[in-house]
Design a protein around this motif. Sequence first.
Motif, PDB file in Angstrom:
ATOM      1  N   PRO A   1      -3.744  -0.083  -7.597  1.00 37.51           N
ATOM      2  CA  PRO A   1      -3.379   0.934  -8.584  1.00 37.51           C
ATOM      3  C   PRO A   1      -4.526   1.272  -9.528  1.00 37.51           C
ATOM      4  N   GLY A   2      -5.484   0.366  -9.678  1.00 37.40           N
ATOM      5  CA  GLY A   2      -6.618   0.587 -10.567  1.00 37.40           C
ATOM      6  C   GLY A   2      -7.789   1.199  -9.829  1.00 37.40           C
ATOM      7  N   THR A   3      -8.993   0.799 -10.244  1.00 35.09           N
ATOM      8  CA  THR A   3     -10.207   1.407  -9.686  1.00 35.09           C
ATOM      9  C   THR A   3     -11.139   0.387  -9.031  1.00 35.09           C
ATOM     10  N   VAL A   4     -10.698  -0.872  -8.899  1.00 35.97           N
ATOM     11  CA  VAL A   4     -11.559  -1.889  -8.299  1.00 35.97           C
ATOM     12  C   VAL A   4     -11.811  -1.564  -6.827  1.00 35.97           C
ATOM     13  N   LEU A   5     -10.739  -1.235  -6.095  1.00 41.44           N
ATOM     14  CA  LEU A   5     -10.849  -0.889  -4.686  1.00 41.44           C
ATOM     15  C   LEU A   5     -10.480   0.575  -4.508  1.00 41.44           C
ATOM     16  N   PRO A   6     -11.442   1.446  -4.201  1.00 43.32           N
ATOM     17  CA  PRO A   6     -11.141   2.863  -3.988  1.00 43.32           C
ATOM     18  C   PRO A   6     -10.217   3.053  -2.788  1.00 43.32           C
ATOM     19  N   PRO A   7      -9.578   4.225  -2.694  1.00 44.25           N
ATOM     20  CA  PRO A   7      -8.705   4.491  -1.549  1.00 44.25           C
ATOM     21  C   PRO A   7      -9.480   4.502  -0.233  1.00 44.25           C
ATOM     22  N   ALA A   8      -8.763   4.241   0.850  1.00 46.20           N
ATOM     23  CA  ALA A   8      -9.319   4.381   2.195  1.00 46.20           C
ATOM     24  C   ALA A   8      -8.883   5.727   2.759  1.00 46.20           C
ATOM     25  N   PHE A   9      -9.670   6.240   3.690  1.00 53.22           N
ATOM     26  CA  PHE A   9      -9.432   7.567   4.249  1.00 53.22           C
ATOM     27  C   PHE A   9      -9.424   7.467   5.770  1.00 53.22           C
ATOM     28  N   ALA A  10      -8.437   8.107   6.393  1.00 51.76           N
ATOM     29  CA  ALA A  10      -8.385   8.139   7.855  1.00 51.76           C
ATOM     30  C   ALA A  10      -8.094   9.561   8.315  1.00 51.76           C
ATOM     31  N   LEU A  11      -8.650   9.918   9.460  1.00 51.20           N
ATOM     32  CA  LEU A  11      -8.471  11.245  10.029  1.00 51.20           C
ATOM     33  C   LEU A  11      -8.315  11.087  11.533  1.00 51.20           C
ATOM     34  N   ALA A  12      -7.215  11.591  12.067  1.00 49.96           N
ATOM     35  CA  ALA A  12      -6.986  11.580  13.514  1.00 49.96           C
ATOM     36  C   ALA A  12      -7.051  13.016  14.001  1.00 49.96           C
ATOM     37  N   SER A  13      -7.996  13.317  14.880  1.00 48.99           N
ATOM     38  CA  SER A  13      -8.209  14.709  15.264  1.00 48.99           C
ATOM     39  C   SER A  13      -8.744  14.854  16.681  1.00 48.99           C
TER      40      SER A  13
ATOM     41  N   GLU B   1       0.829  -1.194   0.000  1.00 47.62           N
ATOM     42  CA  GLU B   1       0.000   0.000   0.000  1.00 47.62           C
ATOM     43  C   GLU B   1       0.864   1.245   0.000  1.00 47.62           C
ATOM     44  N   CYS B   2       0.248   2.358  -0.400  1.00 47.76           N
ATOM     45  CA  CYS B   2       0.895   3.668  -0.367  1.00 47.76           C
ATOM     46  C   CYS B   2      -0.003   4.613   0.423  1.00 47.76           C
ATOM     47  N   ARG B   3       0.607   5.424   1.277  1.00 45.25           N
ATOM     48  CA  ARG B   3      -0.159   6.365   2.102  1.00 45.25           C
ATOM     49  C   ARG B   3       0.290   7.794   1.815  1.00 45.25           C
ATOM     50  N   LEU B   4      -0.701   8.654   1.615  1.00 40.54           N
ATOM     51  CA  LEU B   4      -0.473  10.087   1.467  1.00 40.54           C
ATOM     52  C   LEU B   4      -0.924  10.749   2.759  1.00 40.54           C
ATOM     53  N   MET B   5      -0.017  11.481   3.442  1.00 43.69           N
ATOM     54  CA  MET B   5      -0.329  11.994   4.771  1.00 43.69           C
ATOM     55  C   MET B   5       0.113  13.448   4.916  1.00 43.69           C
ATOM     56  N   ARG B   6      -0.624  14.168   5.768  1.00 45.10           N
ATOM     57  CA  ARG B   6      -0.243  15.538   6.098  1.00 45.10           C
ATOM     58  C   ARG B   6      -0.890  15.945   7.412  1.00 45.10           C
ATOM     59  N   ALA B   7      -0.164  16.730   8.205  1.00 46.27           N
ATOM     60  CA  ALA B   7      -0.698  17.249   9.469  1.00 46.27           C
ATOM     61  C   ALA B   7      -1.233  18.663   9.249  1.00 46.27           C
ATOM     62  N   PHE B   8      -2.290  18.992   9.999  1.00 49.20           N
ATOM     63  CA  PHE B   8      -2.933  20.302   9.899  1.00 49.20           C
ATOM     64  C   PHE B   8      -3.158  20.873  11.290  1.00 49.20           C
ATOM     65  N   GLY B   9      -3.169  22.228  11.369  1.00 48.83           N
ATOM     66  CA  GLY B   9      -3.485  22.888  12.625  1.00 48.83           C
ATOM     67  C   GLY B   9      -2.296  23.014  13.560  1.00 48.83           C
ATOM     68  N   ASP B  10      -2.605  23.229  14.829  1.00 49.30           N
ATOM     69  CA  ASP B  10      -1.596  23.406  15.863  1.00 49.30           C
ATOM     70  C   ASP B  10      -0.747  22.138  15.976  1.00 49.30           C
ATOM     71  N   PRO B  11       0.580  22.251  15.790  1.00 46.56           N
ATOM     72  CA  PRO B  11       1.433  21.050  15.869  1.00 46.56           C
ATOM     73  C   PRO B  11       1.292  20.278  17.165  1.00 46.56           C
ATOM     74  N   ALA B  12       0.948  20.977  18.263  1.00 46.94           N
ATOM     75  CA  ALA B  12       0.811  20.290  19.556  1.00 46.94           C
ATOM     76  C   ALA B  12      -0.444  19.428  19.609  1.00 46.94           C
ATOM     77  N   HIS B  13      -1.461  19.791  18.834  1.00 45.89           N
ATOM     78  CA  HIS B  13      -2.709  19.023  18.791  1.00 45.89           C
ATOM     79  C   HIS B  13      -3.182  18.943  17.341  1.00 45.89           C
ATOM     80  N   SER B  14      -2.305  18.480  16.479  1.00 48.16           N
ATOM     81  CA  SER B  14      -2.595  18.514  15.050  1.00 48.16           C
ATOM     82  C   SER B  14      -3.627  17.465  14.645  1.00 48.16           C
ATOM     83  N   THR B  15      -4.232  17.719  13.502  1.00 43.16           N
ATOM     84  CA  THR B  15      -5.136  16.775  12.856  1.00 43.16           C
ATOM     85  C   THR B  15      -4.388  16.146  11.690  1.00 43.16           C
TER      86      THR B  15
END
Length: 270
Positions: free
Chosen positions: A52-64, A29-43
């Motif tokens: 790589p194709g379109t059979v299985l769409p990407p999964a999405f996760a959010l930690a906030s 798998e490949c993960r695209l990640m980025r932090a947002f907001g205050d670094p001490a309590h980032s999202t």
Amino acid sequence: MAFAGPPVPTASVPLAPAGKWQIDYGANECRLMRAFGDPAHSTTFQLTKIDPGTVLPPAFALASHSLRSLPGISTFKISAVDHAGTQPLYGSVLNVTPGTPAILYVPIAGALTDIVEADIVANRPTAITVSVGKTQVSLALGKMAQPISALDACMEDLMRNWGYDPAEQRQLKSRPIPTTPANTWVNYSDYPDQMVRENKSGGVTARLDVGPSGEIVGCHVMEAGGDPAFQQATCAVFRKNGHFRPAVDQDGKPVASYFPLKVMWRTSKL
């Protein structure tokens, strides 16, 4: 179960990025990640691709820290600047411990990828709001063409590691097609005996290598949840019951390719 409640509150001011986009290369798998907001309590925003194709769409996760929810809520909402209305996201909240970030996980993030793809075509930045119950978080993702291109490049590297030529796979006239519905391959008699006795469930996503004759020549577990017995059972039943029409290249010649497939093992219903 679907969450029913009051209308989604007015979108908050989008959190700005707290760092650069990062690509995490995994074996499957490949993960695209980025932090947002205050670094001490980032999202943290994460988009994961295993196909790589379109059979299985990407999964999405959010930690906030901005999201507060209760166990059992499985329907969230997503909206975006320049996009009308809200769309549902179906997943789960994996962490509801007070004082720690809530982790929202959506295994099929079609609504999100539709927003991102439309913004890329329109050459505009993406800003999203995700609502969970009465709480929400907004993120200024920015222009997504370059980050998505980096994610796709990671997937092409994975394909090479799997033994496939990305250019050849992109140009296929048709991909492998099951000769019988894949959801009929798994029967209750295939359920691991010990897992039945212990009333355990699990989910497995596998990549099947399909040869030029349509035979399954390899089975690789890409994601798994639950007891390892489910991983062994999944590949065994796919090899036993799975049959394909092979992939065909632009010249009409059968060629080797792959087919991702997911199975949920449940004692009450497969």
